[in-house]
Design a protein around this motif. Structure first.
Motif, PDB file in Angstrom:
ATOM      1  N   GLY A 135       0.800  -1.214   0.000  1.00  0.00           N
ATOM      2  CA  GLY A 135       0.000   0.000   0.000  1.00  0.00           C
ATOM      3  C   GLY A 135       0.830   1.259   0.000  1.00  0.00           C
ATOM      4  O   GLY A 135       0.339   2.342  -0.347  1.00  0.00           O
ATOM      5  N   ARG A 136       2.085   1.152   0.358  1.00  0.00           N
ATOM      6  CA  ARG A 136       3.000   2.296   0.309  1.00  0.00           C
ATOM      7  C   ARG A 136       3.846   2.282  -0.959  1.00  0.00           C
ATOM      8  O   ARG A 136       4.270   3.328  -1.437  1.00  0.00           O
ATOM      9  CB  ARG A 136       3.877   2.309   1.555  1.00  0.00           C
ATOM     10  CG  ARG A 136       3.119   2.914   2.728  1.00  0.00           C
ATOM     11  CD  ARG A 136       3.416   2.279   4.057  1.00  0.00           C
ATOM     12  NE  ARG A 136       2.558   2.806   5.093  1.00  0.00           N
ATOM     13  CZ  ARG A 136       1.306   2.416   5.321  1.00  0.00           C
ATOM     14  NH1 ARG A 136       0.762   1.515   4.571  1.00  0.00           N
ATOM     15  NH2 ARG A 136       0.597   2.926   6.293  1.00  0.00           N
ATOM     16  N   LEU A 137       4.076   1.101  -1.502  1.00  0.00           N
ATOM     17  CA  LEU A 137       4.838   0.988  -2.734  1.00  0.00           C
ATOM     18  C   LEU A 137       4.057   1.525  -3.933  1.00  0.00           C
ATOM     19  O   LEU A 137       4.606   2.247  -4.769  1.00  0.00           O
ATOM     20  CB  LEU A 137       5.229  -0.467  -2.994  1.00  0.00           C
ATOM     21  CG  LEU A 137       5.906  -0.759  -4.340  1.00  0.00           C
ATOM     22  CD1 LEU A 137       7.233  -0.019  -4.442  1.00  0.00           C
ATOM     23  CD2 LEU A 137       6.082  -2.256  -4.525  1.00  0.00           C
ATOM     24  N   VAL A 138       2.786   1.173  -4.027  1.00  0.00           N
ATOM     25  CA  VAL A 138       1.985   1.558  -5.194  1.00  0.00           C
ATOM     26  C   VAL A 138       2.009   3.060  -5.448  1.00  0.00           C
ATOM     27  O   VAL A 138       2.286   3.489  -6.572  1.00  0.00           O
ATOM     28  CB  VAL A 138       0.544   1.014  -5.089  1.00  0.00           C
ATOM     29  CG1 VAL A 138      -0.343   1.617  -6.167  1.00  0.00           C
ATOM     30  CG2 VAL A 138       0.549  -0.506  -5.185  1.00  0.00           C
ATOM     31  N   PRO A 139       1.757   3.930  -4.452  1.00  0.00           N
ATOM     32  CA  PRO A 139       1.799   5.364  -4.757  1.00  0.00           C
ATOM     33  C   PRO A 139       3.185   5.853  -5.176  1.00  0.00           C
ATOM     34  O   PRO A 139       3.303   6.790  -5.974  1.00  0.00           O
ATOM     35  CB  PRO A 139       1.331   6.044  -3.476  1.00  0.00           C
ATOM     36  CG  PRO A 139       1.215   4.992  -2.440  1.00  0.00           C
ATOM     37  CD  PRO A 139       1.280   3.666  -3.100  1.00  0.00           C
ATOM     38  N   SER A 175       2.954   2.639 -14.848  1.00  0.00           N
ATOM     39  CA  SER A 175       1.619   2.066 -14.887  1.00  0.00           C
ATOM     40  C   SER A 175       1.630   0.896 -13.920  1.00  0.00           C
ATOM     41  O   SER A 175       2.573   0.106 -13.925  1.00  0.00           O
ATOM     42  CB  SER A 175       1.285   1.564 -16.292  1.00  0.00           C
ATOM     43  OG  SER A 175       1.262   2.633 -17.195  1.00  0.00           O
ATOM     44  N   VAL A 176       0.590   0.784 -13.121  1.00  0.00           N
ATOM     45  CA  VAL A 176       0.585  -0.232 -12.070  1.00  0.00           C
ATOM     46  C   VAL A 176      -0.679  -1.077 -12.166  1.00  0.00           C
ATOM     47  O   VAL A 176      -1.784  -0.558 -12.320  1.00  0.00           O
ATOM     48  CB  VAL A 176       0.668   0.420 -10.666  1.00  0.00           C
ATOM     49  CG1 VAL A 176       0.614  -0.637  -9.567  1.00  0.00           C
ATOM     50  CG2 VAL A 176       1.929   1.264 -10.540  1.00  0.00           C
ATOM     51  N   ARG A 177      -0.487  -2.364 -12.046  1.00  0.00           N
ATOM     52  CA  ARG A 177      -1.586  -3.330 -11.928  1.00  0.00           C
ATOM     53  C   ARG A 177      -1.427  -4.006 -10.577  1.00  0.00           C
ATOM     54  O   ARG A 177      -0.310  -4.302 -10.139  1.00  0.00           O
ATOM     55  CB  ARG A 177      -1.503  -4.366 -13.040  1.00  0.00           C
ATOM     56  CG  ARG A 177      -2.605  -5.430 -12.953  1.00  0.00           C
ATOM     57  CD  ARG A 177      -2.485  -6.446 -14.066  1.00  0.00           C
ATOM     58  NE  ARG A 177      -2.790  -5.799 -15.339  1.00  0.00           N
ATOM     59  CZ  ARG A 177      -2.533  -6.350 -16.527  1.00  0.00           C
ATOM     60  NH1 ARG A 177      -1.972  -7.549 -16.598  1.00  0.00           N
ATOM     61  NH2 ARG A 177      -2.826  -5.713 -17.625  1.00  0.00           N
ATOM     62  N   VAL A 222      -8.434   3.497  -0.777  1.00  0.00           N
ATOM     63  CA  VAL A 222      -7.076   3.992  -1.001  1.00  0.00           C
ATOM     64  C   VAL A 222      -7.124   5.118  -2.032  1.00  0.00           C
ATOM     65  O   VAL A 222      -7.872   5.043  -3.014  1.00  0.00           O
ATOM     66  CB  VAL A 222      -6.091   2.879  -1.421  1.00  0.00           C
ATOM     67  CG1 VAL A 222      -5.933   1.854  -0.320  1.00  0.00           C
ATOM     68  CG2 VAL A 222      -6.506   2.219  -2.710  1.00  0.00           C
ATOM     69  N   PRO A 223      -6.348   6.166  -1.844  1.00  0.00           N
ATOM     70  CA  PRO A 223      -6.440   7.330  -2.728  1.00  0.00           C
ATOM     71  C   PRO A 223      -5.981   7.077  -4.164  1.00  0.00           C
ATOM     72  O   PRO A 223      -6.346   7.822  -5.062  1.00  0.00           O
ATOM     73  CB  PRO A 223      -5.557   8.383  -2.042  1.00  0.00           C
ATOM     74  CG  PRO A 223      -4.686   7.630  -1.107  1.00  0.00           C
ATOM     75  CD  PRO A 223      -5.425   6.378  -0.735  1.00  0.00           C
ATOM     76  N   TRP A 224      -5.247   6.017  -4.393  1.00  0.00           N
ATOM     77  CA  TRP A 224      -4.715   5.737  -5.725  1.00  0.00           C
ATOM     78  C   TRP A 224      -5.549   4.714  -6.486  1.00  0.00           C
ATOM     79  O   TRP A 224      -5.212   4.327  -7.593  1.00  0.00           O
ATOM     80  CB  TRP A 224      -3.264   5.263  -5.640  1.00  0.00           C
ATOM     81  CG  TRP A 224      -2.972   4.307  -4.519  1.00  0.00           C
ATOM     82  CD1 TRP A 224      -2.448   4.612  -3.295  1.00  0.00           C
ATOM     83  CD2 TRP A 224      -3.188   2.880  -4.512  1.00  0.00           C
ATOM     84  NE1 TRP A 224      -2.327   3.466  -2.528  1.00  0.00           N
ATOM     85  CE2 TRP A 224      -2.768   2.392  -3.251  1.00  0.00           C
ATOM     86  CE3 TRP A 224      -3.688   1.973  -5.446  1.00  0.00           C
ATOM     87  CZ2 TRP A 224      -2.825   1.049  -2.910  1.00  0.00           C
ATOM     88  CZ3 TRP A 224      -3.753   0.630  -5.101  1.00  0.00           C
ATOM     89  CH2 TRP A 224      -3.324   0.192  -3.835  1.00  0.00           C
ATOM     90  N   ARG A 225      -6.670   4.284  -5.947  1.00  0.00           N
ATOM     91  CA  ARG A 225      -7.492   3.215  -6.530  1.00  0.00           C
ATOM     92  C   ARG A 225      -7.827   3.458  -8.000  1.00  0.00           C
ATOM     93  O   ARG A 225      -7.774   2.550  -8.812  1.00  0.00           O
ATOM     94  CB  ARG A 225      -8.773   3.049  -5.702  1.00  0.00           C
ATOM     95  CG  ARG A 225      -9.862   2.150  -6.310  1.00  0.00           C
ATOM     96  CD  ARG A 225      -9.351   0.726  -6.471  1.00  0.00           C
ATOM     97  NE  ARG A 225     -10.383  -0.160  -6.971  1.00  0.00           N
ATOM     98  CZ  ARG A 225     -10.612  -0.391  -8.281  1.00  0.00           C
ATOM     99  NH1 ARG A 225      -9.920   0.238  -9.183  1.00  0.00           N
ATOM    100  NH2 ARG A 225     -11.534  -1.246  -8.654  1.00  0.00           N
ATOM    101  N   ASP A 226      -8.191   4.676  -8.350  1.00  0.00           N
ATOM    102  CA  ASP A 226      -8.611   4.963  -9.729  1.00  0.00           C
ATOM    103  C   ASP A 226      -7.440   5.150 -10.686  1.00  0.00           C
ATOM    104  O   ASP A 226      -7.642   5.378 -11.865  1.00  0.00           O
ATOM    105  CB  ASP A 226      -9.525   6.182  -9.764  1.00  0.00           C
ATOM    106  CG  ASP A 226      -8.851   7.449  -9.265  1.00  0.00           C
ATOM    107  OD1 ASP A 226      -7.823   7.354  -8.568  1.00  0.00           O
ATOM    108  OD2 ASP A 226      -9.354   8.542  -9.578  1.00  0.00           O
TER     109      ASP A 226
END
Length: 94
Positions: free
Chosen positions: A11-15, A23-25, A37-41
């Motif tokens: 959850g900290r790596l993705v942002p 680009s993240v999957r 989570v704020p980065w969901r979209d």
């Protein structure tokens, strides 16, 4: 591709990956855990389980890099489950 995005480290790596322009999957058994989570979209979310080879292969399709940050500490047989999940992901990545 981030396996374990619903966990503390994932959850900290993705942002951070998003901020760096990647680009993240992410793969999640329970995609509802990502609702707040704020980065969901900003990520491609795939519903699946790291113990299911078809789910893992599908999630990895078209991906260049994977992060494996999964653990099953809530289960008493976590060592076995984690080992098999890691083998499943490694085989699919190969």
């Amino acid at each position: 591709m981030v396996f374990g995005a619903t966990g503390y480290i994932g959850g900290r790596l993705v942002p951070e990956l998003l901020a760096a322009g990647h680009s993240v999957r992410v793969l999640a058994r329970d995609v509802g855990k990502l609702d707040d989570v704020p980065w969901r979209d900003r990520v491609d979310v795939v519903r699946g389980d790291v113990t299911r080879p078809d789910d893992v292969r599908g999630a990895l399709a078209g991906q260049d890099v994977l992060y494996y940050l999964v653990h099953s500490l809530a289960r008493t047989d976590f060592e076995h489950v984690d080992r098999e999940a890691a083998r499943t992901v490694a085989a699919a990545a190969d």
